[in-house]
Design an enzyme around this catalytic site. Structure first.
Site, short mmCIF file in Angstrom:
data_model
loop_
_atom_site.label_atom_id
_atom_site.label_comp_id
_atom_site.label_asym_id
_atom_site.label_seq_id
_atom_site.Cartn_x
_atom_site.Cartn_y
_atom_site.Cartn_z
N PHE A 153 17.72 57.94 -24.60
CA PHE A 153 16.40 57.64 -25.38
C PHE A 153 15.81 59.05 -25.49
CE2 PHE A 153 15.38 58.05 -20.80
CZ PHE A 153 13.95 58.86 -20.89
N LYS A 177 25.34 52.54 -30.71
CA LYS A 177 24.47 51.89 -30.11
C LYS A 177 23.52 52.76 -29.48
CE LYS A 177 23.01 50.69 -26.31
NZ LYS A 177 21.81 50.66 -26.02
N GLU A 180 17.63 51.13 -26.97
CA GLU A 180 16.55 50.22 -27.58
C GLU A 180 15.20 50.78 -27.39
OE1 GLU A 180 17.22 49.03 -23.24
OE2 GLU A 180 18.39 49.87 -24.93
N SER A 230 22.30 58.16 -17.45
CA SER A 230 22.40 58.57 -15.92
C SER A 230 23.71 58.22 -15.29
CB SER A 230 21.16 57.41 -15.32
OG SER A 230 21.59 56.02 -15.26
N CYS A 285 18.49 66.31 -19.83
CA CYS A 285 19.66 66.56 -18.64
C CYS A 285 19.71 67.90 -18.49
CB CYS A 285 20.76 65.80 -19.16
SG CYS A 285 21.68 66.49 -20.83
N GLU A 387 17.97 62.72 -8.89
CA GLU A 387 17.30 62.95 -10.55
C GLU A 387 15.94 62.20 -10.77
OE1 GLU A 387 19.05 63.60 -14.95
OE2 GLU A 387 19.63 61.88 -13.80
#
Length: 501
Positions: A153, A177, A180, A230, A285, A387
């Site tokens: 995202f 993909k 969402e 992740s 990240c 994290e």
């Protein structure tokens, strides 16, 4: 807001829009907390249709000349550049990052488009003439086939451009993909690819959640999977897809340290810590999440960082002058603030508390949490070990350079790190000693330029290749070696021994 007023999003399969799937997922504007759309989640039949389209398009695309593929990349760059403001607004509306940051994301994505425009160089093989008498050997690069790109995202345009562009340039067909939570940028890019001349079926966008990902991992016609997200999910994708015989690159989480040496320019270091720690609300990240203060500079450095934080404007990312927008969801906000709430109990000092009601001026609506600064953090605390993926910056105090290196090398994450110093010898030692995939010297976010490749070590990367750049072409191609000899009829003979030179 009623369902009838929501934007209805779709899949992009074989060049056509599709709303197939028996489930939907809400899409929000994080700055308002209001649902703005809904996206269909692909069921098994939808994914099958997408793979059918990719498989059907694969032979013709693989046979397409390199010059034509390169021309599509040039066209794509021109389209994105001309309409980048439109794409940036889409990113801000669904992710929440400020417009300047969204535009920067597009710029970094375009670096890989530009790199892939040189695919005639990156796809070259190797030839050895006269490997043995009258024998020539050629190594070819050929596409893998149908590949899947599963993107996060936090970079709705950049990461798809890092993955998809290389996969397509190498001659593969793609199932993309996207998250969402932020589907619109991927759909925008699919239309841009088509406008650039990409044939239908070469790029297919399938929206979905974990169920869709699991179907991708199980689909035997998908030969390779690229993922960013992740660490727990990256590990799952790597082990599951590899067990199914797929090629996998899965980039996971991070805990990026920025070492500040006693000789460093503390003003520059403080500027870098604020920029790299709180940009995009820490949802990167490569964000700096730990500042390692070496020697007796910690008090001064913390004061400088804290003073700069007071000038940050937290607001809707589309607002002029906003420095930091919201986080992606209400759940993310609650999770981040849970770390802050528990920090003092673990022994950390809360220097700046970014939660509403603790001195930070935040908008009343939306998924906002302000920048937080923690001092006296140590390994063993949750705020250090895990994290957080939010605007929380921790300061760890050490006495020596060696302690700083040991601290970082003991961390299970190894995505990026940086050192701030005026000492060239310390900088060189750091780049040699540190066990991290990407290193910055007086550069807080050392994301490589497009001509190199991106990826960490340890629990930050599962697989053998990094993303975009030269290593990405290695990932999306297979090597084939052709050995050939053209003897005269008189030279033919039966030889039962193992062939040698």
């Amino acid at each position: 807001m009623t369902t009838s007023t929501l934007t209805s999003l779709h899949h992009f399969i074989g060049g056509d829009a599709s709303t197939a799937g028996d489930r939907t997922s809400p899409v929000y504007n994080p700055a308002t907390g209001v649902q703005t759309g809904q996206v269909p989640l692909a069921d098994a039949a939808t994914l099958t249709t997408a793979v059918d389209a990719a498989e059907t398009a694969a032979p013709a695309w693989r046979s397409t000349g390199m010059a034509k593929r390169a021309n599509i990349m040039f066209n794509l760059r021109q389209i994105i550049t001309a309409r980048r403001g439109e794409l940036a607004a889409i990113i801000t509306a669904e992710h929440g990052k400020v417009l300047d940051d969204a535009d920067g994301e597009i710029t970094r994505g375009l670096e890989n488009v530009e790199f892939c425009a040189g695919l005639v160089h990156h796809m070259k093989g190797e030839t050895l003439e006269q490997a043995s008498t009258g024998v020539d050997v050629t190594q070819l690069r050929q596409p893998v086939g149908v590949v899947a790109c599963i993107t996060p995202f936090n970079f709705p345009a950049m990461v798809p451009l890092w993955m998809v562009t290389t996969a397509i340039a190498a001659g593969n067909t793609v199932i993309l993909k996207p998250s969402e939570k932020v589907p619109s940028a991927a759909l925008w890019l699919a239309e841009a690819f088509r406008e650039a001349g990409l044939p239908d079926g070469v790029l297919n966008v399938v929206n979905g959640d974990k169920d869709t990902v699991d179907r991708i991992l199980d689909e035997p016609r998908i030969k390779a999977v690229s993922f960013v997200g992740s660490t727990p999910i990256a590990r799952h994708i790597y082990t599951t897809a590899a067990a199914a015989g797929k090629r996998v690159q899965a980039l996971g989480g991070a805990k990026n340290h920025m070492v500040v040496m006693p000789d460093a320019d503390l003003d520059a270091a403080a500027d870098a810590a604020v920029s790299a720690g709180y940009g995009a609300a820490g949802e990167r990240c490569m964000a700096v999440s730990v500042v390692v203060a070496v020697g007796d500079i910690a008090d001064e450095l913390v004061a400088k960082v804290s003073s700069r934080m007071a000038d940050l404007t937290v607001a809707d990312g589309a607002t002029a002058g906003a420095d930091m927008g919201p986080v992606i969801t209400a759940e993310a906000k609650d999770r981040i603030e849970g770390y802050v709430a528990g920090a003092a109990g673990e022994g950390a000092t809360v220097v700046v508390d970014g939660r509403a009601g603790h001195g930070t001026d935040l908008p009343e609506q939306g998924f906002f949490t302000g920048p937080t600064l923690l001092d006296h953090v140590r390994p063993g605390m949750r705020v250090y070990d895990e994290e957080i993926f939010g605007p929380v910056l921790s300061v760890v105090r050490v006495e020596t350079y060696d302690e700083a290196v040991e601290l970082i090398n003991n961390c299970r994450f190894a995505n990026g790190t940086a050192i701030f110093t005026r000492d060239g010898r310390a900088a060189r030692s750091f780049t040699f000693d540190i066990e991290v995939g990407m290193v910055g010297v007086n550069v807080p976010i050392p994301v490589p330029i497009g001509a190199f490749s991106f990826g960490g070590w340890k629990d930050s990367l599962f697989g053998d290749t990094h993303m975009y750049g030269p290593e990405s072409f290695n990932f999306y191609t297979r090597r084939k070696v052709v050995t050939e000899r053209w003897p005269l009829p008189s030279e033919s003979q039966i030889t039962m021994g193992f062939p040698t030179n």
